[in-house]
Design an enzyme around this catalytic site. Structure first.
Site, short mmCIF file in Angstrom:
data_model
loop_
_atom_site.label_atom_id
_atom_site.label_comp_id
_atom_site.label_asym_id
_atom_site.label_seq_id
_atom_site.Cartn_x
_atom_site.Cartn_y
_atom_site.Cartn_z
CB CYS A 1 195.21 85.03 -27.27
SG CYS A 1 194.12 84.94 -28.67
NE ARG B 1 195.54 87.45 -21.80
CZ ARG B 1 195.67 88.68 -21.35
NH1 ARG B 1 195.68 88.91 -20.07
NH2 ARG B 1 195.81 89.68 -22.18
CD1 TRP C 1 187.39 84.35 -26.57
CD2 TRP C 1 187.89 86.05 -27.92
NE1 TRP C 1 186.23 85.01 -26.86
CE2 TRP C 1 186.50 86.06 -27.68
CE3 TRP C 1 188.43 87.03 -28.76
CZ2 TRP C 1 185.65 87.02 -28.23
CZ3 TRP C 1 187.59 87.99 -29.31
CH2 TRP C 1 186.21 87.97 -29.04
CG ASN D 1 196.66 88.92 -26.58
OD1 ASN D 1 195.52 88.92 -27.02
ND2 ASN D 1 197.01 89.61 -25.51
N GLY D 2 196.02 89.52 -29.98
CA GLY D 2 195.68 90.81 -30.58
C GLY D 2 195.17 90.63 -31.99
CD GLU E 1 176.12 92.46 -13.81
OE1 GLU E 1 176.34 92.97 -14.92
OE2 GLU E 1 176.82 91.57 -13.33
CE LYS F 1 177.44 88.46 -14.87
NZ LYS F 1 178.16 89.65 -14.58
CD GLU G 1 178.50 87.15 -18.52
OE1 GLU G 1 179.53 87.21 -19.18
OE2 GLU G 1 178.31 87.84 -17.51
CG HIS H 1 158.30 104.85 -24.04
ND1 HIS H 1 157.42 105.83 -24.46
CD2 HIS H 1 158.52 105.09 -22.73
CE1 HIS H 1 157.14 106.63 -23.45
NE2 HIS H 1 157.79 106.20 -22.38
CE LYS I 1 186.94 87.36 -14.53
NZ LYS I 1 185.53 87.73 -14.43
C1 F6R Z 1 180.34 90.05 -17.66
C2 F6R Z 1 181.74 90.36 -17.75
C3 F6R Z 1 182.18 91.33 -18.78
C4 F6R Z 1 183.25 92.27 -18.19
C5 F6R Z 1 183.80 93.18 -19.29
C6 F6R Z 1 184.78 94.19 -18.74
O1 F6R Z 1 180.09 89.16 -16.63
O2 F6R Z 1 182.54 89.84 -17.01
O3 F6R Z 1 181.12 92.05 -19.29
O4 F6R Z 1 182.67 93.02 -17.18
O5 F6R Z 1 184.44 92.40 -20.26
O6 F6R Z 1 185.89 93.58 -18.18
P1 F6R Z 1 186.81 94.35 -17.18
O7 F6R Z 1 186.03 94.68 -15.97
O8 F6R Z 1 187.94 93.40 -16.89
O9 F6R Z 1 187.29 95.60 -17.88
#
Ligand code: F6R
Length: 607
Positions: A2, A27, A74, A98-99, A479, A483, A486, A502, A602
């Site tokens: 948030c 956020r 969020w 927020n929290g 990774e 990607k 998500e 395995h 994010k």
């Molecule tokens: C995936 C992604 C998340 C962040 C994770 C950590 O694309 O963006 O998995 O990598 O939430 O966020 P930071 O790097 O801001 O600590």
């Protein structure tokens, strides 16, 4: 997560609040809302979904007032509908949060018994009701807030507006970030300095447990014991301009394409072109002497840690442990005194990573943060910071921040190897030359975008997709799967290629595309064998390798993407790009919301 904004200003508050929210939309974007005082009375507008919905609502039902608070949500407790949207209001207060308030059930029961009526399912509303309850007993807004703060458990940042008090805003912080902006005869509140950038460049950060009383002409900070304290005013260099998508359809694509440039910018801060050597900023500890390195992060940043583990161990010959922050922070891991603990984060605010950082500090580690947001909590709390210069990353899926993290960590691994005498001058020169050519090689990878877009057609109907690799290729497989999951919502998993037999190989049939990450390195032949195991079971292989690797397999794979031939040391930085592009194009074909995928935000400032 948030995002919170507060304005106590001279002109109309709503345009500034909404602008601040747009800067905080990263956020969360489940719902949003604003509350202002109109003729000293609380008024609010809220809307489900993204901030454009709130704007539409405000254009139908405008809101006046020069003081107000706003929120983009969020969802944690309660579905993302309008009723659960912030600000939460009683007759006396409006509040944004927020929290997570952990003891909200107990407080809610208590307040319900005392006659308060709740209108939402959120944990946040309990705080609005609790402050109201204390105001009803005759306490002033300041005293009611101070008392309420002592009753709540959990993590929060709060912004509170009081009915009948046109010159008062209160903010509070425990666990979640909150900043105060200083204007001329105006004051501001925001989850980060970026939200406040168009209004002011003078920022003070609340410290853990602080609460602050804002009036138009000043801010009075209190610590958790209610003592009045002073907090430094910093000048921020953040730009007030809203960042655009340029010619690109999505922020994510723009950010993928920025990688050659921002990797170069990051490298420029650590590579001396005259001597062609890595030259890190001075660190406040001797890297040659650290007994162990622990690297902690979440999500994509954790996969940077996974790559770095291979680099530090193989090149610098130092023991490395890595973990995801949400596990590490509660593991009570013993850490050798004087060890180095590295925390990697784009935002620098991820609550689990921040908590882990604090734990490492308490364990007498040298704490190094690798962050992209220079004024973030991690940057402020670490003993040393190595900055990624990716620039603002707006797409929720991390792309350029990841490759910039890898760039920093590669330089750090080389510098560590040199300091520990683990490599000779020739090897150092070879690795440094390899990292120096990454920006131009990354540019070449972009040339495959069209081919990757076509590949996306082949995999978009799949229900499950596997990514496999070995060594640093394993990290890129992880990774790539993240990607894809998500942003395209296709189920994908990354596996160490050698681990497939395995268990996961049971998943393979002719419907499952398997993306093989296979640079020509010392593990190539082994990955190749694993690929054949997949093909023998009908798996559809998409092969990412260099010219030599592709020549080696002939026409065995269903599709190949050729990545430039580089020193295997830097291969993971380049192989990250095609997996990002693949996820992007699959998501576009599937019509998902690429920049703001469902259920995500994010910056993850809740546990
Ligand atoms: C995936 C992604 C998340 C962040 C994770 C950590 O694309 O963006 O998995 O990598 O939430 O966020 P930071 O790097 O801001 O600590």
């Amino acid at each position: 997560m948030c995002g919170i904004v507060g304005v106590i200003g001279k002109g109309p508050a709503v345009p500034r609040l909404v602008d601040g929210l747009k800067r905080l939309e990263y956020r969360g974007y489940d719902s949003s809302g604003v509350a202002t005082l109109v003729a000293d009375r609380i008024q609010r507008r809220r809307a489900e979904g993204k901030i454009v919905n709130l704007e539409a609502r405000l254009s139908q039902e405008p809101l006046d007032g020069t003081i107000g608070i706003a929120h983009t949500r969020w969802a944690t407790h309660g579905v993302p509908n309008e009723r659960n949207a912030h600000p939460h209001a009683t007759g006396k207060v409006a509040l944004v949060h927020n929290g997570i308030i952990e003891n909200y059930r107990q407080l809610r029961d208590e307040l319900t018994r005392a006659g308060h009526k709740f209108e939402s399912e959120t944990d946040s509303e309990v705080m609005a009701q609790l402050i109201t309850h204390l105001l009803d007993q005759g306490l002033s807004p300041e005293d009611a807030t101070a008392k309420a703060l002592k009753r709540v458990e959990g993590a929060f940042a709060l912004g509170i507006l009081f009915d009948g008090h046109p010159d008062l805003l209160i903010g509070a912080r425990r666990g979640s970030p909150l900043a105060v902006g200083w204007g001329q005869g105006e004051m501001f509140l925001g989850s980060d300095a970026m939200a406040l950038a168009p209004m002011t460049d003078k920022i003070s950060y609340l410290e853990e447990g602080d609460w602050v009383v804002l009036r138009r002409d000043n801010a009075v900070f209190h610590d958790e014991t209610d003592k009045v304290v002073s907090r430094e005013v910093r000048l921020t260099a953040l730009s007030g301009a809203l960042i655009g998508k340029g010619n690109h359809r999505h922020f994510m694509l723009k950010e993928i394409y920025e990688q050659p440039a921002v990797i170069g910018d990051t490298l420029n801060t650590m590579f001396n072109p005259a001597t062609r050597e890595i030259a890190l900023p001075q660190l406040p500890f001797d890297i040659a002497k650290v007994p162990k390195i622990t690297i902690i992060a979440c999500g994509t940043s954790y996969y940077s840690a996974l790559v770095a583990k291979y680099w530090f161990e193989r090149v610098a010959r130092v023991a490395v442990e890595i973990d995801i922050a949400s596990e590490f922070r509660y593991r009570e891991a013993p850490m050798p005194e004087g060890g180095l603990a590295i925390f990697i984060s784009q935002s620098g605010e991820t609550s689990d990573t921040l908590a882990a950082l604090r734990y490492a500090k308490a364990q007498k580690q040298h704490v190094l943060a690798v962050v992209n947001v220079p004024e973030s909590a991690m940057a402020r709390e670490a003993h040393a910071v190595l900055h990624t210069h990716a620039g603002p990353e707006i797409g929720v899926a991390s792309t350029k921040a990841f490759t910039c993290q890898l760039t920093v960590l590669a330089c750090l691994a080389i510098a560590t190897a040199r300091a520990r005498g683990a490599i000779d001058a020739a090897t150092e020169a070879k690795l440094s030359a390899a990292i120096a050519e990454v920006p131009s090689r990354a540019n070449e990878v972009m040339g495959h975008d069209g081919a990757i877009q076509q590949l996306a057609q082949k995999v978009m109907e799949a229900r499950d997709i596997l990514f496999i690799g070995r060594g640093t290729g394993f990290a890129i497989a992880m990774e790539g799967a993240l990607k894809l999951k998500e942003i395209s919502y296709i189920h994908a998993e990354g596996y160490a290629a050698g681990e497939l037999k395995h268990g996961p190989i049971a998943l393979i049939d002719e419907t499952v595309p398997v993306i093989v990450i296979a640079p020509s390195d010392h593990l190539f032949e082994k990955t190749y064998s694993n690929m054949q195991e997949v093909m023998a079971r009908g798996g559809r292989v998409i092969f990412l390798s260099d010219k030599e690797g592709i020549a080696r397999i002939g026409d065995e794979a269903e599709a190949t993407i050729e990545i430039p031939s580089v020193d295997p040391f830097v291969a993971p930085i380049l192989y990250a790009i095609p997996v990002q592009l693949l996820a992007y194009h699959v998501a576009v074909l599937k019509g998902t919301d690429v920049d703001q995928p469902r259920n995500l935000a994010k910056s993850v400032t809740v546990e």
